[in-house]
Write a protein that holds these residues in place. Structure first.
Motif, PDB file in Angstrom:
ATOM      1  N   GLN A 728       0.799  -1.232   0.000  1.00  0.00           N
ATOM      2  CA  GLN A 728       0.000   0.000   0.000  1.00  0.00           C
ATOM      3  C   GLN A 728       0.826   1.275   0.000  1.00  0.00           C
ATOM      4  O   GLN A 728       0.270   2.365   0.052  1.00  0.00           O
TER       5      GLN A 728
ATOM      6  N   ARG B  77      -0.189 -22.186  -0.402  1.00  0.00           N
ATOM      7  CA  ARG B  77       0.918 -21.714  -1.210  1.00  0.00           C
ATOM      8  C   ARG B  77       1.083 -22.556  -2.473  1.00  0.00           C
ATOM      9  O   ARG B  77       1.445 -22.050  -3.533  1.00  0.00           O
ATOM     10  N   GLU B  97      -4.559 -16.936  -3.517  1.00  0.00           N
ATOM     11  CA  GLU B  97      -3.506 -15.933  -3.360  1.00  0.00           C
ATOM     12  C   GLU B  97      -3.981 -14.704  -2.588  1.00  0.00           C
ATOM     13  O   GLU B  97      -3.190 -13.841  -2.237  1.00  0.00           O
ATOM     14  N   THR B 101      -1.741 -13.898   4.386  1.00  0.00           N
ATOM     15  CA  THR B 101      -0.443 -13.392   3.916  1.00  0.00           C
ATOM     16  C   THR B 101       0.349 -14.555   3.326  1.00  0.00           C
ATOM     17  O   THR B 101       0.023 -15.716   3.573  1.00  0.00           O
ATOM     18  N   PRO B 102       1.404 -14.258   2.590  1.00  0.00           N
ATOM     19  CA  PRO B 102       2.231 -15.350   2.049  1.00  0.00           C
ATOM     20  C   PRO B 102       2.717 -16.288   3.149  1.00  0.00           C
ATOM     21  O   PRO B 102       2.834 -17.498   2.923  1.00  0.00           O
ATOM     22  N   LEU B 103       2.990 -15.735   4.336  1.00  0.00           N
ATOM     23  CA  LEU B 103       3.518 -16.571   5.418  1.00  0.00           C
ATOM     24  C   LEU B 103       2.443 -17.501   5.969  1.00  0.00           C
ATOM     25  O   LEU B 103       2.719 -18.653   6.295  1.00  0.00           O
ATOM     26  N   VAL B 104       1.232 -17.004   6.054  1.00  0.00           N
ATOM     27  CA  VAL B 104       0.125 -17.860   6.496  1.00  0.00           C
ATOM     28  C   VAL B 104      -0.160 -18.917   5.427  1.00  0.00           C
ATOM     29  O   VAL B 104      -0.384 -20.085   5.736  1.00  0.00           O
ATOM     30  N   ARG B 105      -0.087 -18.522   4.171  1.00  0.00           N
ATOM     31  CA  ARG B 105      -0.396 -19.465   3.093  1.00  0.00           C
ATOM     32  C   ARG B 105       0.643 -20.580   2.989  1.00  0.00           C
ATOM     33  O   ARG B 105       0.364 -21.637   2.445  1.00  0.00           O
ATOM     34  N   ALA B 106       1.844 -20.307   3.502  1.00  0.00           N
ATOM     35  CA  ALA B 106       2.868 -21.352   3.475  1.00  0.00           C
ATOM     36  C   ALA B 106       2.507 -22.485   4.424  1.00  0.00           C
ATOM     37  O   ALA B 106       2.914 -23.630   4.219  1.00  0.00           O
ATOM     38  N   SER B 107       1.747 -22.176   5.462  1.00  0.00           N
ATOM     39  CA  SER B 107       1.330 -23.210   6.410  1.00  0.00           C
ATOM     40  C   SER B 107      -0.125 -23.625   6.197  1.00  0.00           C
ATOM     41  O   SER B 107      -0.469 -24.791   6.334  1.00  0.00           O
ATOM     42  N   ARG B 229      -7.045  -4.093   3.662  1.00  0.00           N
ATOM     43  CA  ARG B 229      -5.650  -4.177   3.249  1.00  0.00           C
ATOM     44  C   ARG B 229      -5.488  -5.315   2.253  1.00  0.00           C
ATOM     45  O   ARG B 229      -6.154  -6.340   2.384  1.00  0.00           O
ATOM     46  N   PRO B 230      -4.602  -5.175   1.297  1.00  0.00           N
ATOM     47  CA  PRO B 230      -4.461  -6.229   0.283  1.00  0.00           C
ATOM     48  C   PRO B 230      -3.754  -7.478   0.802  1.00  0.00           C
ATOM     49  O   PRO B 230      -3.555  -8.414   0.029  1.00  0.00           O
ATOM     50  N   SER B 231      -3.358  -7.498   2.043  1.00  0.00           N
ATOM     51  CA  SER B 231      -2.946  -8.756   2.652  1.00  0.00           C
ATOM     52  C   SER B 231      -3.406  -8.724   4.109  1.00  0.00           C
ATOM     53  O   SER B 231      -4.008  -7.749   4.552  1.00  0.00           O
ATOM     54  N   PHE B 232      -3.153  -9.792   4.820  1.00  0.00           N
ATOM     55  CA  PHE B 232      -3.550  -9.979   6.223  1.00  0.00           C
ATOM     56  C   PHE B 232      -5.057 -10.200   6.406  1.00  0.00           C
ATOM     57  O   PHE B 232      -5.465 -11.141   7.062  1.00  0.00           O
ATOM     58  N   ASP B 233      -5.878  -9.319   5.842  1.00  0.00           N
ATOM     59  CA  ASP B 233      -7.273  -9.272   6.271  1.00  0.00           C
ATOM     60  C   ASP B 233      -8.131 -10.418   5.732  1.00  0.00           C
ATOM     61  O   ASP B 233      -7.997 -10.822   4.581  1.00  0.00           O
ATOM     62  N   PHE B 234      -9.025 -10.861   6.591  1.00  0.00           N
ATOM     63  CA  PHE B 234     -10.047 -11.809   6.184  1.00  0.00           C
ATOM     64  C   PHE B 234     -11.036 -11.089   5.264  1.00  0.00           C
ATOM     65  O   PHE B 234     -11.115  -9.865   5.272  1.00  0.00           O
TER      66      PHE B 234
ATOM     67  N   PRO C  59       9.629 -19.834   3.959  1.00  0.00           N
ATOM     68  CA  PRO C  59       9.344 -18.963   5.110  1.00  0.00           C
ATOM     69  C   PRO C  59       8.045 -19.362   5.803  1.00  0.00           C
ATOM     70  O   PRO C  59       7.009 -19.525   5.147  1.00  0.00           O
ATOM     71  N   ARG C  60       8.118 -19.544   7.092  1.00  0.00           N
ATOM     72  CA  ARG C  60       6.935 -19.935   7.873  1.00  0.00           C
ATOM     73  C   ARG C  60       6.931 -19.156   9.185  1.00  0.00           C
ATOM     74  O   ARG C  60       7.973 -18.711   9.662  1.00  0.00           O
ATOM     75  N   LEU C  61       5.753 -19.039   9.758  1.00  0.00           N
ATOM     76  CA  LEU C  61       5.600 -18.326  11.024  1.00  0.00           C
ATOM     77  C   LEU C  61       5.879 -19.289  12.178  1.00  0.00           C
ATOM     78  O   LEU C  61       5.092 -20.201  12.434  1.00  0.00           O
ATOM     79  N   ARG C 130       4.740  -7.913  -2.810  1.00  0.00           N
ATOM     80  CA  ARG C 130       3.730  -8.946  -2.532  1.00  0.00           C
ATOM     81  C   ARG C 130       4.303 -10.052  -1.656  1.00  0.00           C
ATOM     82  O   ARG C 130       3.668 -10.513  -0.710  1.00  0.00           O
TER      83      ARG C 130
END
Lengths: 817, 327, 162
Positions: A728, B77, B97, B101-107, B229-234, C59-61, C130
């Motif tokens: 953003q 992911r 996608e 977030t990318p980090l949440v999607r990795a898990s 927001r374009p990431s994080f948000d449900f 990368p992971r949390l 992104r």
């Protein structure tokens, strides 16, 4: 890019400054370069960066002490209640619990400002907000602490809950604090009047009044609060804490614990961001120390993210009305302000906040008539406090919106209107601020030229817009919080030893802004040595001389001057020693390029370390001290010191937006940020402050806000409190056009807080240019934009506002001053 | 923040997982990516004494986008990273996608997102926060604070994959004590439920994966998500559209909506009358207005409910427009 | 006493045999048991990215992973991103281009960016932004972080036409 302080972010194309313009940025750079400094003004990577990128930098929570216990604080489940009784006996007996404390153990009230002590380490007899701490537990682990919480029996007697500052302004049956004014819940009220505002407004040819409404804002630093305390058998207490104000913490620990300051040692490890959120001495820091004393073991109190939101001390929820009257030519005649500020349950910096919301409002403009009524109310919300550009942000948004509205109604180009009304340099304002350096004109012209303003203002298609706003902020507060007895505001000690390195001791709190790097730059510049000879010692009250803390944008200015003085003092014996070696009088010598040499004949000289060793022959390691205090400033009327500063920063930002009229989404595309911080000591760090400020400002503008239902905070998490993501951020171009400040170190002024204030209204004004709607209720979420557009459509059509019809004077980039 | 103690089980087959589920009936949760469950556990929300990890159940990890099969523990992911999936089922890739977030999607996993816990301002809070409120219907209490009453939970369904799968008529494969069954994703959610339990998965049943039927790859499909927001948000709103036009007329049109109510909905009542019709601008407008009338979001997410309703119309129109223009 | 189970972790190439309650979170174990404090705790709920580590290179949390379930995987924390005495190009660029201020989010950004550039050496600024959109930074406004990762991308893919 070295040496260039105009940088664009983003890989997209260069905005085109019209080729006929003189480039103010390049001119400013050329002027600065002529001073010939070898480190000052260079883009300098921060000296702690290598530790941070490898995970080696040590923050409070990274520290482990032998036998350390976990400390946790039990939260109140009532926003306002008397505590009838607390029974902790069962919790104390629970296996694994080392100590349980309640408010009666250390009931002495404290607070950052000496005149408004209304906080306690733990609640004493009364809770005033949801989440206030009522008991402290030290135990072997977190699970045991939470088990102990279940065994603590608190009997509450609920009291009336005050969640609306308007109600707090009226007579109330129950006062949140006895010290509230009269029979109300007001914490502080300020009236100021200069000139004759009613008369001036009567004679005005145009009067514009706007009201702004602002939710509270959280600092949002990534490192939650953390404190470790250890009380050792020698009777000393050591406290490590994530703080911006180690010295005020030191004082408060002493006051509340009843322990002399010399037996307390405060250490500030790396701090993961502050922005004002770590600039009060906090109850949990004192409670942690109390647990350590009680148990004789080290105790760590680490906040979770929700605790951070309850401790709050963030930007105040605010409502303000601003009226400005102008004459037919657009000259500003008078400003009239009314502000009601929700202070939450404690005072914190509230007295300052209440003043700042008024006294900083005129900002970069000249007014001869000014009136302010400000009130800060106690409520049962978590306490508000100081946040980046404290007192200068919400009011600035309303003021700059009013200026934009005046331009629209009177058909002025808003840049031309501002140019007519700027304060000149070297001027005393109606409220007796001493303005010295002031490059606001250069700022607005640079932003105009770089943004392509002339081709865009009122000319972009519907939905896209461009806006401008200016800013103004103090460069250090003239008044220290504690003024008797008199001490310097900052002191720096240097030690140069046989290793030919220079150790710099200073209590200034680097919280990521890069003040350690500034220290090293300044000392190395003066001594003519490489920066890597300088090492900045830890902030440890046992060894570091006092600096008052990282707040009010004071560090570069005050610490920089103190460091410069210290280095100059250290240079004296070096020059003397070199003089003996070279048989040339010291006044003909100078230090540069790691040598001390004859000024006009650089080949005749000695290396730095030889001069140093010579100087050490009889006295050993060289030590030197330098200190800084501001001159007396300001008038003699009540509150005259508020907002007085040895210098002020100025700014002008232009923002470009794309608004989706169907969804209300605002996309900020560009910000051209022209900033006057005098001479930037480290342009890399200054840009970082500007870019970070824009991020923070746009967050408050677009999505951040502490959302309450009654006294209940609905979004105490980083999921629901919406900080902007990397996707953003607009493209940002930093334009550093300031001239040297006469009193700043090497001509520098602040760049830590001032860069925030213009960002919000520049975007707000750009939204107005894009869709003709003025949004005064922050954050400006898409649903609010859409609602405003629907109202506008009902009134007659969604169109861009009309272009100015007044013949633009088209102020040339040079001249017209 | 710590988790309450539990026993951790690591079965290696679906059968073993089901047996564990039966043994600890009512006292367990399945654990896949953990990105939804573990934050809730950290807030002490509906914790159970047994966690059955699905990490080692190989069958659940099967990912065959060319055959339309998505195993329950396929990582989100992997969905966004698969060019085959993107080519065949662009709506699913778009939904994937946009999740978190990318980090949440990795898990995070397919099954986890389909069965994601519904969300509410009064539910997704810490224990002390909820304690101060007096708890809620969905955890530890008996009162709903969104629509004050004691029988129905109004927490919002916040998954993104479900709508995207519904419009393709994907079916969920479910394994349980009585064997395996398949149910349309559209029927996986229980409109008659009390909102606390909002799927039709029986006790001890396990989602094995999702089968997208043959032919779905020929549909034009799109997923659009409303969030601040374009990431994080449900999602504050999720719109999935699948469209097939033949000879200028609608052969098939499916729309599913998520992020608005307690379960995602396939909006057949509104879309089926359009089959065989030309998709004129007026018809699309009328359709979007019908949809706006049909949804009832409540005030328990970030954006105002009336706004989310209005956006349903806008997002549907835009999604259809994008599908028809090929963008 | 809480029940404990054996947990064998491989972190930065080193084996660790531990006995832990099964509910222990990986982040807690890294920081408290293994003293790998470079991995930060910003929110503990997966909403800031400060605790990011690499699990088999992804990368992971770590705040949302059970330590027990990290068995059998290669874990890399910021301490293991570069060999002793050397810096990864991403780290180097973070220093040179001013991408770290307070530094608390920095380890999370570093490991996320290192993994991303390994798979996408020619990434554009938008793609980088992104990829980093699960990491929050409050100091920098991300501008210099994106500058640094973009610069590192160029270093890592010098021959590639971008």
């Amino acid at each position: 890019m070295a040496g260039t302080s105009s940088r664009k972010s983003g890989s997209a194309g260069t905005p085109t400054p019209s080729s006929t313009e003189t480039d103010l940025v390049k001119e400013a750079e050329a002027t600065r370069a002529s001073a010939g400094y070898h480190l000052i003004g260079k883009r300098t990577p921060l000296i702690d960066a290598a530790l941070k990128v490898t995970g080696r930098a040590e923050y409070t929570d990274d520290i482990k002490r032998p036998g350390m216990l976990v400390g946790r604080l039990l939260k109140s489940v009532h926003p306002h209640a008397r505590i009838r009784s607390i029974d902790v006996e069962e919790a104390r007996r629970h296996p694994g619990v080392a100590a349980v404390l309640t408010g009666d153990r250390y009931p002495t009230p404290f607070g950052v400002l000496p005149m408004t002590h209304d906080e306690t380490a733990l609640a004493v007899g009364r809770v005033r907000f949801l989440g206030e701490h009522v008991a402290a537990v030290a135990a072997v682990d977190e699970e045991t602490c939470e088990r102990a919480f279940e065994l603590i029996h608190v009997e509450y007697e609920p009291l009336p809950v005050y969640d609306d500052p308007k109600v707090s302004r009226e007579p109330v049956p129950v006062k949140i604090h006895d010290r509230a004014l009269r029979d109300t819940n007001l914490q502080k009220e300020v009236f100021q009047h200069f000139g004759d505002v009613p008369k001036a407004l009567e004679g005005a040819s145009q009067k514009v009044k706007l009201s702004g409404k602002y939710l509270g804002v959280s600092h949002g630093f990534t490192e939650p609060h953390c404190t470790i305390a250890e009380h050792t058998p020698d009777g000393r207490l050591t406290v490590w804490s994530a703080t911006q104000v180690p010295h005020y913490l030191h004082r408060s620990l002493s006051e509340v614990l009843g322990m002399p300051m010399h037996r307390i040692r405060v250490v500030k490890p790396e701090v993961g961001g502050g922005f004002g959120g770590k600039s009060d001495p906090f109850p949990h820091e004192i409670a942690c120390a109390a647990l350590a004393i009680e148990t004789g073991r080290p105790v760590k109190v680490l906040f979770d993210r929700e605790d951070v939101f309850y401790l709050n001390h963030g930007r105040h929820p605010t409502q303000n009305d601003v009226t400005v009257g102008v004459d037919a030519d657009g000259k500003f005649l008078a400003m009239d302000i009314d502000a009601l500020i929700d202070g939450g349950a404690w005072s914190s910096f509230g007295v300052v906040t209440t003043y700042y919301n008024g006294v900083l409002a005129m900002g970069p403009y000249r007014f001869d008539n000014f009136r302010y009524h400000g009130a800060r109310a106690y409520t049962n919300h978590p306490p508000s406090g100081a946040m980046r550009a404290h007192g200068g942000t919400n009011m600035r948004y309303t003021v700059e919106s009013v200026v934009d509205e005046i331009a629209a109604r009177m058909s002025f180009d808003p840049i031309e209107l501002r140019l007519q009304n700027f304060l000149p340099p070297n001027f005393k304002t109606i409220n007796e601020f001493r303005i010295t350096s002031n490059s606001v004109r250069q700022c607005i012209l640079a932003a105009r030229d770089r943004s392509g303003w002339e081709e865009k203002y009122r000319k972009l298609p519907y939905g896209r817009g461009i806006g401008v706003a200016c800013g103004f902020y103090i460069s250090g507060s003239n008044s220290p919080i504690h003024f008797t007895p008199v001490f310097p505001q900052c002191t720096v000690h240097l030690k140069a030893d046989m290793d030919a390195g220079v150790t710099i001791h200073c209590g200034a709190a680097d919280i990521g802004q890069g003040s350690k790097t500034v220290l090293a730059q300044v000392v190395a510049e003066v001594l003519g040595i490489r920066m890597d000879r300088c090492r900045v010692a830890a902030v440890d009250s046992d060894t570091a001389p006092v600096d008052l803390g990282s707040y009010s944008s004071r560090v570069t200015f005050m610490m920089g001057n103190a460091a410069k003085a210290a280095a100059e003092n250290l240079k004296v014996p070096l020059l003397q020693a070199a003089s003996e070696l070279l048989e040339v009088p010291p006044d003909r010598l100078e230090a540069s390029e790691e040598r001390i040499h004859v000024k006009e004949r650089p080949s005749q000289g000695v290396p730095f370390h030889e001069a140093l060793h010579k100087a050490m022959e009889t006295k050993g390691a060289l030590v030197a001290s330098g200190a800084y205090s501001t001159k007396p400033l300001g008038g003699t009327f009540k509150g005259a010191k508020a907002g007085t500063a040895p210098a002020y920063s100025f700014s002008a930002y232009v923002a470009q937006v794309d608004v989706d009229p169907e969804t209300g989404f605002v996309h900020v595309e560009n910000v051209w940020a022209a900033f006057d911080c005098g001479r930037p000591l480290n342009p890399l760090a200054v840009e970082g402050q500007i870019e970070g400020s824009i991020h923070m400002g746009l967050g408050q503008l677009l999505s951040e806000g502490l959302s309450y239902r009654g006294a209940r905070l609905m979004n105490p998490s980083l999921l629901d409190y919406k900080i902007l993501t990397p996707m953003q951020m607009p493209k940002v171009e930093c334009l550093l056009v300031g001239e040297d400040d006469p009193e700043g170190p090497f001509g520098a002024k602040e760049a830590g807080e001032g860069p925030l204030v213009a960002a919000l209204p520049a975007v707000g004004n750009a939204i107005y240019d894009a869709i003709g709607v003025r949004l005064m209720d922050l954050p400006i979420t898409p649903d609010k934009v859409l609602r405003a557009l629907e109202e506008q459509r009902k009134k007659g059509g969604a169109v861009k506002p009309p272009a100015p019809t007044r013949p633009s004077k088209r102020t040339p980039t040079h001249g017209g001053r | 923040m710590h988790l309450d103690a539990f026993d951790l089980h690591q079965p290696t087959s679906v059968e073993e997982a089901l047996a564990l589920a039966q043994r600890h009936a009512g006292k367990f949760d399945f654990l896949a990516g953990g990105t939804d469950l573990l934050p809730n556990y950290k807030m002490h929300l509906n914790v159970r004494p047994h966690l059955i990890s699905l990490d080692h159940v190989a069958e659940l990890r099967a990912f065959r986008p060319e055959a339309g099969w998505l195993g329950a523990t396929v990582r989100l992911r992997n969905l966004e990273g698969s060019s085959t999936l993107r080519r065949r089922y662009p709506g699913i890739a778009e939904a994937a996608e946009e999740i978190a977030t990318p980090l949440v999607r990795a898990s995070g996993t397919v099954g986890g997102n389909l069965l994601v816990e519904t969300r509410c301002f009064f539910f997704n809070q810490s224990y002390p926060w909820r304690q101060a409120l007096g708890f809620c219907l969905k955890a530890d209490g008996d009162q709903c604070h969104v629509v004050p009453q004691k029988t129905r939970c109004y927490a919002t369904f916040s998954g993104d994959l479900a709508p995207a799968l519904m419009v393709l008529d994907a079916h969920a494969e479910i394994a349980g004590p009585g064997g395996r069954r398949r149910v349309a994703v559209a029927d996986l959610y229980d409109p008659k439920g009390d909102g606390v339990r909002r799927t039709k998965l029986g006790p001890g049943e396990l989602l094995v994966g999702v089968q997208i039927p043959p032919g779905a790859e020929h549909l034009k499909a799109k997923y659009s998500k409303l969030r601040v927001r374009p990431s994080f948000d449900f999602p504050e709103l999720g719109v999935a559209v699948a469209l097939e036009e033949k000879g200028g007329k609608v052969a098939r049109l499916e729309i599913a909506l998520g992020g608005l109510e307690t379960y995602p909905r396939l909006m057949r009542a509104q879309t089926s009358p359009l089959v065989g019709e030309r998709l004129t601008e007026e018809r699309v407008k009328a359709l979007s207005e019908d949809l706006v009338k049909a949804v009832r979001p409540v005030h328990n997410t970030f954006l105002a409910p009336d706004y989310r309703r209005k956006m349903t119309g806008v997002y549907v129109r835009r999604a259809i427009g994008a599908l028809r223009s090929g963008s | 006493m809480p029940k404990k189970v054996p947990v064998r972790l491989r972190v930065n190439g080193e084996e660790h045999e531990l006995h832990l309650p099964p509910q222990r979170i990986l982040l807690d174990v890294l920081r408290e048991e293994l003293n790998l404090t470079g991995t930060k705790r910003g929110c503990d709920l997966g909403t800031c990215g400060c605790c990011t580590i690499l699990v088999d290179g992804e990368p992971r949390l770590s705040c949302l992973m059970l330590a027990k379930l990290a068995e059998g995987h290669q874990l890399t924390t910021v301490e293991g991103i570069s060999p002793a005495g050397a810096l990864h190009p991403v780290q180097k660029a973070f220093i040179d281009l001013g991408a770290t201020q307070c530094g608390f989010c920095t380890p999370g950004f570093i490991v996320t960016a290192v993994a991303f550039l390994r798979d996408h050496p020619g990434a554009t600024r938008d793609e980088i932004s992104r990829a980093l959109s699960g990491n929050l930074c409050r100091c920098t406004g991300y501008v210099k972080i994106l500058d640094a990762v973009e610069a590192a991308a160029r270093t890592l893919a010098p021959a590639q036409e971008r």
